[in-house]
Design a protein around this motif. Structure first.
Motif, PDB file in Angstrom:
ATOM      1  N   VAL A   1       0.851  -1.184   0.000  1.00  0.00           N
ATOM      2  CA  VAL A   1       0.000   0.000   0.000  1.00  0.00           C
ATOM      3  C   VAL A   1       0.891   1.239   0.000  1.00  0.00           C
ATOM      4  O   VAL A   1       2.004   1.199   0.520  1.00  0.00           O
ATOM      5  CB  VAL A   1      -0.956   0.034   1.226  1.00  0.00           C
ATOM      6  N   PRO A   2       0.422   2.354  -0.597  1.00  0.00           N
ATOM      7  CA  PRO A   2       1.230   3.567  -0.580  1.00  0.00           C
ATOM      8  C   PRO A   2       1.229   4.208   0.803  1.00  0.00           C
ATOM      9  O   PRO A   2       0.249   4.113   1.541  1.00  0.00           O
ATOM     10  CB  PRO A   2       0.537   4.469  -1.603  1.00  0.00           C
ATOM     11  N   GLY A   3       2.342   4.830   1.155  1.00  0.00           N
ATOM     12  CA  GLY A   3       2.437   5.525   2.430  1.00  0.00           C
ATOM     13  C   GLY A   3       3.060   4.654   3.506  1.00  0.00           C
ATOM     14  O   GLY A   3       3.525   3.547   3.248  1.00  0.00           O
ATOM     15  N   VAL A   4       3.062   5.170   4.713  1.00  0.00           N
ATOM     16  CA  VAL A   4       3.682   4.491   5.850  1.00  0.00           C
ATOM     17  C   VAL A   4       2.610   4.200   6.893  1.00  0.00           C
ATOM     18  O   VAL A   4       1.899   5.110   7.331  1.00  0.00           O
ATOM     19  CB  VAL A   4       4.797   5.356   6.481  1.00  0.00           C
ATOM     20  N   LEU A   5       2.495   2.934   7.271  1.00  0.00           N
ATOM     21  CA  LEU A   5       1.594   2.563   8.358  1.00  0.00           C
ATOM     22  C   LEU A   5       2.233   2.986   9.676  1.00  0.00           C
ATOM     23  O   LEU A   5       3.388   2.653   9.942  1.00  0.00           O
ATOM     24  CB  LEU A   5       1.372   1.053   8.385  1.00  0.00           C
ATOM     25  N   ASN A   6       1.523   3.732  10.484  1.00  0.00           N
ATOM     26  CA  ASN A   6       2.023   4.150  11.782  1.00  0.00           C
ATOM     27  C   ASN A   6       2.098   2.928  12.700  1.00  0.00           C
ATOM     28  O   ASN A   6       1.079   2.280  12.943  1.00  0.00           O
ATOM     29  CB  ASN A   6       1.084   5.205  12.367  1.00  0.00           C
ATOM     30  N   PRO A   7       3.318   2.598  13.214  1.00  0.00           N
ATOM     31  CA  PRO A   7       3.447   1.415  14.081  1.00  0.00           C
ATOM     32  C   PRO A   7       2.515   1.447  15.285  1.00  0.00           C
ATOM     33  O   PRO A   7       2.037   0.418  15.733  1.00  0.00           O
ATOM     34  CB  PRO A   7       4.910   1.446  14.524  1.00  0.00           C
ATOM     35  N   ASN A   8       2.216   2.648  15.801  1.00  0.00           N
ATOM     36  CA  ASN A   8       1.304   2.764  16.941  1.00  0.00           C
ATOM     37  C   ASN A   8      -0.131   2.433  16.562  1.00  0.00           C
ATOM     38  O   ASN A   8      -0.917   1.996  17.383  1.00  0.00           O
ATOM     39  CB  ASN A   8       1.369   4.173  17.538  1.00  0.00           C
ATOM     40  N   GLU A   9      -0.482   2.642  15.301  1.00  0.00           N
ATOM     41  CA  GLU A   9      -1.829   2.339  14.828  1.00  0.00           C
ATOM     42  C   GLU A   9      -1.934   0.918  14.286  1.00  0.00           C
ATOM     43  O   GLU A   9      -3.018   0.463  13.960  1.00  0.00           O
ATOM     44  CB  GLU A   9      -2.245   3.322  13.743  1.00  0.00           C
ATOM     45  N   ALA A  10      -0.806   0.232  14.171  1.00  0.00           N
ATOM     46  CA  ALA A  10      -0.784  -1.100  13.558  1.00  0.00           C
ATOM     47  C   ALA A  10      -0.789  -2.207  14.612  1.00  0.00           C
ATOM     48  O   ALA A  10      -0.290  -3.288  14.369  1.00  0.00           O
ATOM     49  CB  ALA A  10       0.425  -1.236  12.639  1.00  0.00           C
ATOM     50  N   THR A  11      -1.374  -1.950  15.771  1.00  0.00           N
ATOM     51  CA  THR A  11      -1.434  -2.981  16.809  1.00  0.00           C
ATOM     52  C   THR A  11      -2.272  -4.167  16.348  1.00  0.00           C
ATOM     53  O   THR A  11      -2.113  -5.268  16.837  1.00  0.00           O
ATOM     54  CB  THR A  11      -2.025  -2.413  18.123  1.00  0.00           C
ATOM     55  N   TRP A  12      -3.161  -3.949  15.378  1.00  0.00           N
ATOM     56  CA  TRP A  12      -3.970  -5.015  14.794  1.00  0.00           C
ATOM     57  C   TRP A  12      -3.121  -5.957  13.959  1.00  0.00           C
ATOM     58  O   TRP A  12      -3.554  -7.032  13.591  1.00  0.00           O
ATOM     59  CB  TRP A  12      -5.084  -4.416  13.943  1.00  0.00           C
ATOM     60  N   ALA A  13      -1.889  -5.562  13.647  1.00  0.00           N
ATOM     61  CA  ALA A  13      -1.033  -6.336  12.747  1.00  0.00           C
ATOM     62  C   ALA A  13      -0.234  -7.409  13.479  1.00  0.00           C
ATOM     63  O   ALA A  13       0.826  -7.802  13.028  1.00  0.00           O
ATOM     64  CB  ALA A  13      -0.089  -5.395  11.994  1.00  0.00           C
ATOM     65  N   THR A  14      -0.721  -7.914  14.584  1.00  0.00           N
ATOM     66  CA  THR A  14      -0.040  -8.962  15.322  1.00  0.00           C
ATOM     67  C   THR A  14       0.191 -10.170  14.421  1.00  0.00           C
ATOM     68  O   THR A  14      -0.721 -10.632  13.749  1.00  0.00           O
ATOM     69  CB  THR A  14      -0.866  -9.393  16.555  1.00  0.00           C
ATOM     70  N   GLY A  15       1.428 -10.636  14.368  1.00  0.00           N
ATOM     71  CA  GLY A  15       1.759 -11.787  13.535  1.00  0.00           C
ATOM     72  C   GLY A  15       2.105 -11.421  12.104  1.00  0.00           C
ATOM     73  O   GLY A  15       2.414 -12.283  11.300  1.00  0.00           O
ATOM     74  N   LEU A  16       2.043 -10.138  11.780  1.00  0.00           N
ATOM     75  CA  LEU A  16       2.387  -9.677  10.441  1.00  0.00           C
ATOM     76  C   LEU A  16       3.693  -8.887  10.498  1.00  0.00           C
ATOM     77  O   LEU A  16       3.989  -8.241  11.498  1.00  0.00           O
ATOM     78  CB  LEU A  16       1.289  -8.770   9.879  1.00  0.00           C
ATOM     79  N   GLU A  17       4.463  -8.957   9.421  1.00  0.00           N
ATOM     80  CA  GLU A  17       5.653  -8.122   9.304  1.00  0.00           C
ATOM     81  C   GLU A  17       5.292  -6.908   8.476  1.00  0.00           C
ATOM     82  O   GLU A  17       4.642  -7.025   7.441  1.00  0.00           O
ATOM     83  CB  GLU A  17       6.782  -8.875   8.602  1.00  0.00           C
ATOM     84  N   VAL A  18       5.707  -5.731   8.933  1.00  0.00           N
ATOM     85  CA  VAL A  18       5.499  -4.511   8.171  1.00  0.00           C
ATOM     86  C   VAL A  18       6.863  -3.906   7.879  1.00  0.00           C
ATOM     87  O   VAL A  18       7.656  -3.686   8.791  1.00  0.00           O
ATOM     88  CB  VAL A  18       4.623  -3.495   8.939  1.00  0.00           C
ATOM     89  N   SER A  19       7.160  -3.681   6.599  1.00  0.00           N
ATOM     90  CA  SER A  19       8.417  -3.057   6.195  1.00  0.00           C
ATOM     91  C   SER A  19       8.108  -1.961   5.189  1.00  0.00           C
ATOM     92  O   SER A  19       6.962  -1.810   4.743  1.00  0.00           O
ATOM     93  CB  SER A  19       9.377  -4.097   5.616  1.00  0.00           C
ATOM     94  N   TYR A  20       9.126  -1.187   4.836  1.00  0.00           N
ATOM     95  CA  TYR A  20       8.923  -0.036   3.967  1.00  0.00           C
ATOM     96  C   TYR A  20       9.997  -0.015   2.892  1.00  0.00           C
ATOM     97  O   TYR A  20      11.109  -0.472   3.092  1.00  0.00           O
ATOM     98  CB  TYR A  20       8.978   1.264   4.780  1.00  0.00           C
ATOM     99  N   GLU A  21       9.636   0.542   1.722  1.00  0.00           N
ATOM    100  CA  GLU A  21      10.602   0.682   0.639  1.00  0.00           C
ATOM    101  C   GLU A  21      10.231   1.896  -0.199  1.00  0.00           C
ATOM    102  O   GLU A  21       9.074   2.314  -0.229  1.00  0.00           O
ATOM    103  CB  GLU A  21      10.655  -0.563  -0.246  1.00  0.00           C
ATOM    104  N   GLY A  22      11.220   2.428  -0.901  1.00  0.00           N
ATOM    105  CA  GLY A  22      10.971   3.432  -1.914  1.00  0.00           C
ATOM    106  C   GLY A  22      10.771   4.846  -1.428  1.00  0.00           C
ATOM    107  O   GLY A  22      10.695   5.119  -0.239  1.00  0.00           O
ATOM    108  N   ASP A  23      10.739   5.739  -2.406  1.00  0.00           N
ATOM    109  CA  ASP A  23      10.472   7.141  -2.178  1.00  0.00           C
ATOM    110  C   ASP A  23       9.625   7.634  -3.336  1.00  0.00           C
ATOM    111  O   ASP A  23      10.141   7.722  -4.452  1.00  0.00           O
ATOM    112  CB  ASP A  23      11.773   7.927  -2.085  1.00  0.00           C
ATOM    113  N   PRO A  24       8.352   7.891  -3.214  1.00  0.00           N
ATOM    114  CA  PRO A  24       7.596   7.923  -1.967  1.00  0.00           C
ATOM    115  C   PRO A  24       7.468   6.533  -1.349  1.00  0.00           C
ATOM    116  O   PRO A  24       7.537   5.533  -2.051  1.00  0.00           O
ATOM    117  CB  PRO A  24       6.235   8.466  -2.384  1.00  0.00           C
ATOM    118  N   PRO A  25       7.309   6.495  -0.021  1.00  0.00           N
ATOM    119  CA  PRO A  25       7.325   5.208   0.673  1.00  0.00           C
ATOM    120  C   PRO A  25       6.133   4.308   0.348  1.00  0.00           C
ATOM    121  O   PRO A  25       5.031   4.783   0.092  1.00  0.00           O
ATOM    122  CB  PRO A  25       7.321   5.598   2.155  1.00  0.00           C
ATOM    123  N   ILE A  26       6.407   3.026   0.363  1.00  0.00           N
ATOM    124  CA  ILE A  26       5.396   1.990   0.200  1.00  0.00           C
ATOM    125  C   ILE A  26       5.501   1.065   1.404  1.00  0.00           C
ATOM    126  O   ILE A  26       6.606   0.628   1.757  1.00  0.00           O
ATOM    127  CB  ILE A  26       5.615   1.189  -1.093  1.00  0.00           C
TER     128      ILE A  26
END
Length: 92
Positions: A21-46
């Motif tokens: 997805v485009p943009g950056v998921l806020n780690p504080n808002e991603a508490t629902w992402a238990t068991g998932l890995e979230v990483s970022y790449e690129g500029d603009p960020p993905i």
């Protein structure tokens, strides 16, 4: 109901998915992402979300991303393996 076995995609067997997805998921808002890995790449960020999900969990995650206002760039499933050992992927 389609239910292929072996290395094929099924409705009830969890497999590794990668969602971008485009943009950056806020780690504080991603508490629902238990068991998932979230990483970022690129500029603009993905944001890249990777996890082992069955079809129902995948739909729930996609619905949550939609509610949060994140349009999808891609959803891929990966045959076999785990998050740390991802073999070839296929576009879905």
């Amino acid at each position: 109901m389609i239910n292929h076995r072996g290395n094929r995609l099924t409705l009830d067997r969890p497999v590794v998915y990668q969602i971008k997805v485009p943009g950056v998921l806020n780690p504080n808002e991603a508490t629902w992402a238990t068991g998932l890995e979230v990483s970022y790449e690129g500029d603009p960020p993905i944001s890249i979300i990777t996890g082992v999900l069955d079809q129902a969990a995948l739909h729930g995650l996609l619905r949550r991303l939609y509610t949060m206002g994140f349009p999808l760039i891609s959803v891929q499933w990966t045959e076999g393996g785990s998050i740390k050992n991802k073999p070839q992927s296929r576009e879905n």
